[in-house]
Structures are given as structure tokens and as C-alpha cells.
Scaffold this motif. Structure first.
Motif, PDB file in Angstrom:
ATOM      1  N   PRO A  48      32.606  25.497   4.925  1.00 59.96           N
ATOM      2  CA  PRO A  48      32.315  25.433   6.369  1.00 59.96           C
ATOM      3  C   PRO A  48      33.368  26.110   7.225  1.00 59.96           C
ATOM      4  N   GLN A  49      34.573  26.340   6.663  1.00 64.31           N
ATOM      5  CA  GLN A  49      35.618  27.013   7.422  1.00 64.31           C
ATOM      6  C   GLN A  49      35.264  28.474   7.719  1.00 64.31           C
ATOM      7  N   LYS A  50      34.219  28.995   7.068  1.00 66.77           N
ATOM      8  CA  LYS A  50      33.781  30.360   7.344  1.00 66.77           C
ATOM      9  C   LYS A  50      33.148  30.475   8.729  1.00 66.77           C
ATOM     10  N   LEU A  51      32.746  29.351   9.296  1.00 68.53           N
ATOM     11  CA  LEU A  51      32.133  29.362  10.617  1.00 68.53           C
ATOM     12  C   LEU A  51      33.150  29.813  11.666  1.00 68.53           C
ATOM     13  N   SER A  52      32.737  30.652  12.596  1.00 66.16           N
ATOM     14  CA  SER A  52      33.670  31.289  13.531  1.00 66.16           C
ATOM     15  C   SER A  52      34.408  30.303  14.428  1.00 66.16           C
ATOM     16  N   GLY A  53      33.703  29.324  14.972  1.00 67.38           N
ATOM     17  CA  GLY A  53      34.346  28.351  15.842  1.00 67.38           C
ATOM     18  C   GLY A  53      34.393  28.775  17.295  1.00 67.38           C
ATOM     19  N   ARG A  54      34.816  27.837  18.141  1.00 66.17           N
ATOM     20  CA  ARG A  54      34.703  28.021  19.588  1.00 66.17           C
ATOM     21  C   ARG A  54      35.469  29.226  20.115  1.00 66.17           C
ATOM     22  N   LEU A  55      36.731  29.388  19.740  1.00 64.93           N
ATOM     23  CA  LEU A  55      37.541  30.452  20.344  1.00 64.93           C
ATOM     24  C   LEU A  55      36.979  31.832  20.024  1.00 64.93           C
ATOM     25  N   VAL A  56      36.576  32.035  18.779  1.00 64.81           N
ATOM     26  CA  VAL A  56      35.970  33.314  18.419  1.00 64.81           C
ATOM     27  C   VAL A  56      34.560  33.410  19.000  1.00 64.81           C
ATOM     28  N   GLY A  57      33.789  32.344  18.881  1.00 66.10           N
ATOM     29  CA  GLY A  57      32.417  32.365  19.364  1.00 66.10           C
ATOM     30  C   GLY A  57      32.303  32.635  20.851  1.00 66.10           C
ATOM     31  N   ARG A  58      33.122  31.950  21.643  1.00 69.37           N
ATOM     32  CA  ARG A  58      33.086  32.183  23.092  1.00 69.37           C
ATOM     33  C   ARG A  58      33.630  33.561  23.452  1.00 69.37           C
ATOM     34  N   SER A  59      34.563  34.082  22.656  1.00 70.39           N
ATOM     35  CA  SER A  59      35.032  35.462  22.864  1.00 70.39           C
ATOM     36  C   SER A  59      33.890  36.442  22.637  1.00 70.39           C
ATOM     37  N   LEU A  60      33.123  36.242  21.565  1.00 72.92           N
ATOM     38  CA  LEU A  60      31.994  37.122  21.279  1.00 72.92           C
ATOM     39  C   LEU A  60      30.931  37.033  22.367  1.00 72.92           C
ATOM     40  N   LYS A  61      30.654  35.804  22.810  1.00 74.04           N
ATOM     41  CA  LYS A  61      29.656  35.642  23.869  1.00 74.04           C
ATOM     42  C   LYS A  61      30.106  36.355  25.143  1.00 74.04           C
ATOM     43  N   MET A  62      31.385  36.217  25.512  1.00 78.71           N
ATOM     44  CA  MET A  62      31.867  36.851  26.733  1.00 78.71           C
ATOM     45  C   MET A  62      31.849  38.373  26.626  1.00 78.71           C
ATOM     46  N   LEU A  63      32.262  38.908  25.466  1.00 84.71           N
ATOM     47  CA  LEU A  63      32.248  40.361  25.283  1.00 84.71           C
ATOM     48  C   LEU A  63      30.819  40.901  25.339  1.00 84.71           C
TER      49      LEU A  63
END
Length: 213
Positions: free
Chosen positions: A39-54
Motif C-alpha cells: 500500500p505504500q506505493k499509493l502516492s498520498g496527499r502531498l503528491v496527489g494534491r500536487s498532481l491535481k494542482m498542476l
């Protein structure tokens, strides 16, 4: 190597003070932790929200994800894309695909996502399109191959984003073939005259690359 490249308290502070993902994505995290291996392969909030914002800033019409896992990063990218955007996801794990599709079907952004099963390099070669946005988070052995091929397909001004480019700090003292590949990928991007980039120390490293006009 340390479990946290950034002090754990600082990492927690950044997490708390970053906009929360939608409830469906929070459920996806919980279910991934309960039901899926690694499950650690999941991107998580900091990466996920960065991708959403970009994605929200650049409004890509055609995007590619190499390495989808359970769909957290795919839904994060799709959330930032226009309603008529198309996100093609490459994944080799049938169980992860079935898991992710269950969440895509429940998301208002799921209609933007197309999943292709198979080796990413084969999928990429089969695509005849120009890319606006790519997220690379698959097998590290092919990172440089993914970058070089995707760069050819990316429009001027388009983004290529690579995850795990710090590789738990192993890039500082490479000992394996994969360590060396990531070191070389980072070096090649930094010296590539066709692009500009920013190397962020977010989570396990996020290299945001823009193809120059």
C-alpha cells in the motif's frame, strides 16, 4: 537510509496544512491499506494534491499515467483536468485495475480515465497522440526509457512529472543498477536542453519537467 527524508514532524505538518483530498480518495486510501499488497506505493496527499494542482493549472486535454496502482494519482490528475480531458493509464496488475475501476465508476471524474493493461513501453508505442501531461511512477528500471519516449510525444509547454526520484536517498550513494538508473535519469533531465525542471523534495522526490517551446 531513514524512513523519512524530511523530519517526520515536518512531514506531518505539511500533510495537515495541505488541502484534503475528496472523501472518495480517502476511502480509496483506507481500502488500499486493508486489501492490497504494497500500500505504500499509493502516492498520498502531498503528491496527489500536487498532481491535481498542476493539472488544474495547465488544463491538459490528453494525459498519460505510467503506473496506476489503485487509482489514487489517476483520480487526482483527472480531478484537475477539464471535463473533456482524456487520461490514459498504464498498469500491469489486473487486481489493481479491478480495484481502481470500482472507484473510477463512483467518481464524477472517472469518465476521463482509460486504463490499458500491459507493459507501459508497449502501450506507449501503440499511442498516436500528442501529450500535454504525463506522470511516471512505474518500474524504475525503465525510468529513463519512459522519459525519453514520452518527451518525444509531449507538446511544447507540456509537463512530464516523475515520482520517487530521491529513491529513499539512495541516489546519494547508489549501490544497485536501479539506483544508477535513477541517478542517470535525474542527471539527464537536469542537463537536457529541451526542457526546464524543478526537483521537489516532496515525499520521495518529485521531478517536474516542462518541455520548452
Amino acid at each position: 537510509m531513514p524512513d523519512f527524508l524530511v523530519d517526520e514532524a515536518i512531514e506531518d505538518y505539511a500533510f495537515i496544512h495541505t488541502s484534503a483530498e475528496p472523501e472518495l480518495l480517502q476511502e480509496l486510501i483506507d481500502q488500499t491499506n486493508l486489501n492490497m499488497g504494497w500500500p505504500q506505493k499509493l502516492s498520498g496527499r502531498l503528491v496527489g494534491r500536487s498532481l491535481k494542482m498542476l493539472a488544474a493549472l495547465t488544463q491538459p486535454k490528453v494525459a498519460l499515467e505510467i503506473g496506476m496502482f489503485t487509482g489514487y494519482s489517476a483520480l487526482s490528475i483527472a480531478e484537475g483536468m477539464p471535463d473533456d480531458g482524456r487520461l490514459i493509464c498504464c498498469e500491469t496488475n489486473p487486481r489493481a485495475i479491478d480495484f481502481a475501476k470500482g472507484f473510477f465508476d463512483r467518481s464524477e471524474h472517472g469518465h476521463k480515465i482509460e486504463v490499458i493493461f500491459g507493459r507501459a513501453l508497449d502501450t506507449i508505442e501503440s499511442l498516436d497522440l500528442e501529450l500535454d501531461f504525463t506522470f511516471i511512477d512505474a518500474d524504475k528500471r525503465n525510468y529513463l526509457n519512459y522519459y525519453e519516449r514520452v518527451k518525444e510525444m509531449t507538446r511544447p509547454g507540456g509537463l512530464i512529472i516523475l515520482d520517487n526520484v530521491l529513491w529513499s536517498g539512495k541516489i546519494l550513494q547508489p549501490e544497485s543498477e536501479i539506483d544508477d538508473i535513477l541517478v542517470e535519469t535525474n542527471r539527464r533531465i537536469a542537463q537536457d536542453p529541451d526542457v526546464e525542471n524543478v526537483f521537489f523534495t516532496v515525499r520521495d522526490g518529485l521531478n517536474v519537467v516542462r518541455k520548452l517551446p
